[in-house]
Design an enzyme around this catalytic site. Structure first.
Site, PDB file in Angstrom:
ATOM      1  N   ARG A 111     -10.050   2.544  -2.541  1.00 42.27           N
ATOM      2  CA  ARG A 111      -8.716   2.538  -2.210  1.00 42.27           C
ATOM      3  C   ARG A 111      -8.615   3.187  -0.708  1.00 42.27           C
ATOM      4  NH1 ARG A 111      -5.287  -1.259  -3.299  1.00 42.27           N
ATOM      5  NH2 ARG A 111      -3.343  -0.570  -2.590  1.00 42.27           N
ATOM      6  N   VAL A 112      -8.600   2.862  -0.111  1.00 43.83           N
ATOM      7  CA  VAL A 112      -8.529   3.967   1.397  1.00 43.83           C
ATOM      8  C   VAL A 112      -7.081   3.937   1.335  1.00 43.83           C
ATOM      9  CG1 VAL A 112      -8.709   3.224   3.955  1.00 43.83           C
ATOM     10  CG2 VAL A 112     -10.138   1.781   2.683  1.00 43.83           C
ATOM     11  N   ARG A 169       0.951  -1.364   0.430  1.00 41.67           N
ATOM     12  CA  ARG A 169       0.108  -0.111  -0.331  1.00 41.67           C
ATOM     13  C   ARG A 169       1.028   1.100  -0.154  1.00 41.67           C
ATOM     14  NH1 ARG A 169      -5.734   0.242   0.836  1.00 41.67           N
ATOM     15  NH2 ARG A 169      -5.517  -1.859   1.190  1.00 41.67           N
ATOM     16  N   HIS A 196     -18.942  10.289  -0.808  1.00 39.21           N
ATOM     17  CA  HIS A 196     -19.427   8.954  -0.403  1.00 39.21           C
ATOM     18  C   HIS A 196     -21.045   9.277  -0.798  1.00 39.21           C
ATOM     19  CE1 HIS A 196     -19.809   5.560   1.839  1.00 39.21           C
ATOM     20  NE2 HIS A 196     -20.600   6.364   2.721  1.00 39.21           N
TER      21      HIS A 196
HETATM   22  C1  GRF Z   1     -20.383   7.152  -6.545  1.00 39.24           C
HETATM   23  O1  GRF Z   1     -21.220   6.824  -6.051  1.00 39.24           O
HETATM   24  C2  GRF Z   1     -19.056   8.158  -5.647  1.00 39.24           C
HETATM   25  O2  GRF Z   1     -20.107   8.220  -4.112  1.00 39.24           O
HETATM   26  C3  GRF Z   1     -18.714   6.462  -4.889  1.00 39.24           C
HETATM   27  O3  GRF Z   1     -17.683   5.829  -5.497  1.00 39.24           O
HETATM   28  C4  GRF Z   1     -18.934   6.143  -7.269  1.00 39.24           C
HETATM   29  C5  GRF Z   1     -18.050   6.771  -8.097  1.00 39.24           C
HETATM   30  O4  GRF Z   1     -19.239   6.821  -9.538  1.00 39.24           O
HETATM   31  N1  GRF Z   1     -17.343   7.090  -4.010  1.00 39.24           N
HETATM   32  P1  GRF Z   1     -17.761   7.499 -11.094  1.00 39.24           P
HETATM   33  O5  GRF Z   1     -17.269   7.177 -10.938  1.00 39.24           O
HETATM   34  O6  GRF Z   1     -18.120   8.735 -10.313  1.00 39.24           O
HETATM   35  O7  GRF Z   1     -18.999   7.888 -12.024  1.00 39.24           O
END
Ligand code: GRF
Length: 216
Positions: free
Chosen positions: A105-106, A79, A123
């Protein structure tokens, strides 16, 4: 009166906030940023896109917009070694802020420390409910009537950093995960550019130790 310390001091119309975007997938949120950045007077510009998954459509979107793309695959790498490579890809572009737009990835505390209060994530849930993966699915499983999306600063927890903006999305009786996810994304595509704009305009401020977004 409380002191307001902006996280980013706007440099005026001639110098825009330089945004590096990390993506793993389709990149529809990246597209929303690219589209917003092309509007006259937009205070931010996407200067590099780093993709960790080969074939991710996000890379096509970036190239189509003329934005440099770095492919930094994580497979087979420790990582921290992978994160060093991501940081190196960003470093060449003098980024002011890093946006995680579907970056699956975290990040380690070590990476987050390199960009203190300078990493923004989107999110698909109303945090602090349903952190981690499958935000829409979790909201359905819990029988929520309302869910939504959150744009927040990244700290060294998983989806725990200070909230910048949120939008609510009602859950309809016949929603399945895909339908709900689509409606959440419609809101994400407005919320993420709005948050980056606020950051660029110096409207993300710390007041009494709390991060808040003030009106423009
Ligand atoms: C989004 O829904 C976001 O909330 C999450 O991953 C998804 C990515 O979608 N973190 P995209 O690749 O931007 O279409």
């Amino acid at each position: 009166m409380s002191q307001r310390a902006p996280l980013f001091a706007s440099r005026g119309a001639s110098e825009r906030l330089r945004v590096g975007v990390l993506c793993s997938g389709s990149g529809s949120n990246l597209q929303a940023l690219l589209d917003a950045s092309q509007a006259p007077g937009c205070p931010f510009v996407v200067v590099v896109v780093v993709v960790n998954v080969e074939g991710a459509f996000a890379a096509e979107r970036a190239r189509a917009a003329g934005v440099p793309v770095s492919l930094v695959p994580h497979k087979g790498l420790a990582r921290d070694v992978h994160e060093d490579a991501v940081a190196a890809a960003l470093a060449g572009h003098d980024v002011d802020v890093v946006v995680l737009a579907g970056y699956m990835r975290v990040l380690t505390a070590g990476f987050v420390r390199r960009y203190p209060k300078k990493i923004i994530n989107v999110h698909p849930a109303l945090l602090p409910s349903f952190p981690g993966t499958h935000g829409a699915r979790q909201a359905l499983l819990h029988g929520c009537r309302v869910t939504g999306c959150t744009v927040h600063l990244v700290d060294d927890g998983v989806d725990t950093g200070p909230i910048l903006l949120q939008a609510a999305v009602p859950i309809l009786v016949d929603d399945d995960e895909a339908a709900l996810q689509r409606r959440i994304q419609v809101e994400e595509h407005k919320l993420l550019p709005a948050a980056v704009r606020a950051y660029a305009e110096g409207r993300v401020v710390v007041v009494d130790g709390r991060v808040v977004v003030v009106d423009g």
